[in-house]
Design an enzyme around this catalytic site. Sequence first.
Site, PDB file in Angstrom:
ATOM      1  N   HIS A 122       0.859  -1.190   0.000  1.00  8.99           N
ATOM      2  CA  HIS A 122       0.000   0.000   0.000  1.00  8.99           C
ATOM      3  C   HIS A 122       0.896   1.242   0.000  1.00  8.99           C
ATOM      4  O   HIS A 122       2.009   1.214   0.543  1.00  8.99           O
ATOM      5  CB  HIS A 122      -0.850  -0.045   1.271  1.00  8.99           C
ATOM      6  CG  HIS A 122      -1.871   1.037   1.410  1.00  8.99           C
ATOM      7  ND1 HIS A 122      -1.554   2.308   1.794  1.00  8.99           N
ATOM      8  CD2 HIS A 122      -3.214   1.024   1.215  1.00  8.99           C
ATOM      9  CE1 HIS A 122      -2.658   3.033   1.839  1.00  8.99           C
ATOM     10  NE2 HIS A 122      -3.682   2.273   1.494  1.00  8.99           N
ATOM     11  N   ASP A 199       3.453  -4.021   8.139  1.00 10.01           N
ATOM     12  CA  ASP A 199       2.239  -3.231   7.960  1.00 10.01           C
ATOM     13  C   ASP A 199       1.060  -4.157   8.246  1.00 10.01           C
ATOM     14  O   ASP A 199       0.690  -4.997   7.427  1.00 10.01           O
ATOM     15  CB  ASP A 199       2.198  -2.698   6.520  1.00 10.01           C
ATOM     16  CG  ASP A 199       0.889  -1.972   6.217  1.00 10.01           C
ATOM     17  OD1 ASP A 199       0.011  -1.930   7.098  1.00 10.01           O
ATOM     18  OD2 ASP A 199       0.756  -1.465   5.092  1.00 10.01           O
ATOM     19  N   GLN A 202      -4.127  -4.640   7.364  1.00  7.49           N
ATOM     20  CA  GLN A 202      -5.150  -5.595   6.907  1.00  7.49           C
ATOM     21  C   GLN A 202      -5.090  -6.914   7.672  1.00  7.49           C
ATOM     22  O   GLN A 202      -5.768  -7.870   7.274  1.00  7.49           O
ATOM     23  CB  GLN A 202      -4.981  -5.869   5.404  1.00  7.49           C
ATOM     24  CG  GLN A 202      -5.199  -4.671   4.512  1.00  7.49           C
ATOM     25  CD  GLN A 202      -6.638  -4.170   4.487  1.00  7.49           C
ATOM     26  OE1 GLN A 202      -7.565  -4.834   4.959  1.00  7.49           O
ATOM     27  NE2 GLN A 202      -6.842  -2.982   3.958  1.00  7.49           N
ATOM     28  N   LYS A 225     -10.138  -0.059  10.774  1.00 10.61           N
ATOM     29  CA  LYS A 225     -10.255  -1.303  10.014  1.00 10.61           C
ATOM     30  C   LYS A 225     -10.532  -2.486  10.936  1.00 10.61           C
ATOM     31  O   LYS A 225     -10.535  -3.628  10.501  1.00 10.61           O
ATOM     32  CB  LYS A 225      -8.969  -1.553   9.221  1.00 10.61           C
ATOM     33  CG  LYS A 225      -8.753  -0.535   8.090  1.00 10.61           C
ATOM     34  CD  LYS A 225      -7.538  -0.907   7.270  1.00 10.61           C
ATOM     35  CE  LYS A 225      -7.066   0.210   6.362  1.00 10.61           C
ATOM     36  NZ  LYS A 225      -7.928   0.452   5.209  1.00 10.61           N
ATOM     37  N   CYS A 363      -4.767   1.894  -3.761  1.00 14.63           N
ATOM     38  CA  CYS A 363      -3.524   2.475  -3.216  1.00 14.63           C
ATOM     39  C   CYS A 363      -2.320   1.547  -3.356  1.00 14.63           C
ATOM     40  O   CYS A 363      -1.250   1.842  -2.832  1.00 14.63           O
ATOM     41  CB  CYS A 363      -3.665   2.891  -1.744  1.00 14.63           C
ATOM     42  SG  CYS A 363      -4.802   4.233  -1.518  1.00 14.63           S
TER      43      CYS A 363
HETATM   44  C1  LIG Z   1      -2.105  -2.582   3.722  1.00  9.60           C
HETATM   45  C2  LIG Z   1      -2.471  -1.196   4.150  1.00  9.60           C
HETATM   46  N1  LIG Z   1      -1.539  -0.430   4.729  1.00  9.60           N
HETATM   47  C3  LIG Z   1      -1.791   0.811   5.149  1.00  9.60           C
HETATM   48  C4  LIG Z   1      -3.043   1.357   5.012  1.00  9.60           C
HETATM   49  C5  LIG Z   1      -3.289   2.741   5.492  1.00  9.60           C
HETATM   50  O1  LIG Z   1      -4.224   2.741   6.516  1.00  9.60           O
HETATM   51  P1  LIG Z   1      -4.825   4.126   7.039  1.00  9.60           P
HETATM   52  O2  LIG Z   1      -5.411   4.802   5.838  1.00  9.60           O
HETATM   53  O3  LIG Z   1      -5.851   3.721   8.034  1.00  9.60           O
HETATM   54  O4  LIG Z   1      -3.703   4.890   7.629  1.00  9.60           O
HETATM   55  C6  LIG Z   1      -4.059   0.604   4.403  1.00  9.60           C
HETATM   56  C7  LIG Z   1      -5.390   1.184   4.181  1.00  9.60           C
HETATM   57  O5  LIG Z   1      -6.150   0.763   3.352  1.00  9.60           O
HETATM   58  C8  LIG Z   1      -3.765  -0.707   3.974  1.00  9.60           C
HETATM   59  O6  LIG Z   1      -4.689  -1.468   3.399  1.00  9.60           O
END
Ligand SMILES: Cc1ncc(COP(=O)(O)O)c(C=O)c1O
Length: 410
Positions: A122, A199, A202, A225, A363
């Site tokens: 992401h 990260d 998810q 999430k 993203c």
């Molecule tokens: C794998 C992953 N990392 C990071 C993020 C970023 O999360 P946030 O927008 O809540 O900061 C997301 C959000 O969709 C994600 O799916």
Amino acid sequence: MINTEIIRKDFPMLDNKKMAGKPLVYLDNSATTFKPNRVIDAINDFYHNYTSNIHRGEYELSQKADNAYDSVRGIVGRLINCSEKEVIFTSGATNSLNIVAYSYGLQNLKEGDEILLTLAEHASNVLPWFDVAKRTGAVINYIPLDEEGRLTPEGLKSVISEKTKIVAFASVTNVLGFIADVKELCRIAHQYGAIAVVDGAQSTAHIKTDVKDWDCDFLAFSAHKMCGPSGVGVLYGKKEILDAMVPFTYGGGSNARFEADGTVILKDAPEKFESGTPDMEGVIGLGAAVKYISSVGLDNIYEHEKQLRDYVVRKIKELGNVEIYNEHGDTGIIALNVKDIFAQDAASYIGSQGIAVRSGNHCAKMLHNVIGVTETIRASFYFYNTYEDADRLVEALKNCTIENCIGIFF
Ligand SMILES: Cc1ncc(COP(=O)(O)O)c(C=O)c1O
């Protein structure tokens, strides 16, 4: 086993809501999840009964807020198996990853050092590293994924070297929904003297997390999430690493003392990373969310999602008009396209049938190098979704023809 009939009563958004005039089916849980009453009530309770600033007041109201806020570190610590001193509250996974990049990366990387990422990451786990690489002269390289798009220990072994200082990857990828072997990946990273940044945006709400067993150095995730409020998240970091880091934001709350001559004595971690009045109600909501999903049980959540995805994949394959990009995905995420129809058009049609799915690149803008397309539809299931939701999606995909898509625009 999850009884969705009972579970769904906990969520106001699942109470007879409609979209486009049809009963709502929400399959965009990877973007954000619905919130149960317990989370909404916990936040309301703060607003209704003990609004005050934390760590600043000697009066009862403020101490009640202190206790509610501080207790969430332990609640999160029990969820991911770490000490409360290792739980930093942030504004979300993005902010958490930026703290790692700027407070750890910027201070520890030098020219020629390597940061290893994957093409499935992401933006939040890519762009901070791009910038830190530019500022330090470090180099970004990519761990090859297997033919399905999975990150594997073999892939990491094939590229890691003594130059590698950071290995950053998602424990569950946000488009293909593959679960990484985090423990083995961390072991390999450490073998070469690199740190492992996970990260968990998810994964934390979908599979069990044990940072001690994984032995990761950092873990980032967001409350929204995982049935919690938006604008709040967590950065886990190993205590000894956090102790050696300096923050990149400064202000009230994070310092013990400062003087006119520029002397600043920071508090210990985690407080030194939490300058300014935090999202108190958000953190309190996060605590309620963690308690809630823990009471449902992460094994049950995972099992339910997996059963639903397997069911949907089986049904979709019978349709013949849908391409699936992660047939063997591990979680409730299904990435697909309706043949010959642009993802956004198909998603608009599916939306017109009352079903919320996401379309686009999600993203993960480098993933097209792996799956060959830039845009997909992503249906993401969670523990409150039902087989009826699954059937509604399958029916919408079946009827997603060029004529029907044109029909919703004209
Ligand atoms: C794998 C992953 N990392 C990071 C993020 C970023 O999360 P946030 O927008 O809540 O900061 C997301 C959000 O969709 C994600 O799916």
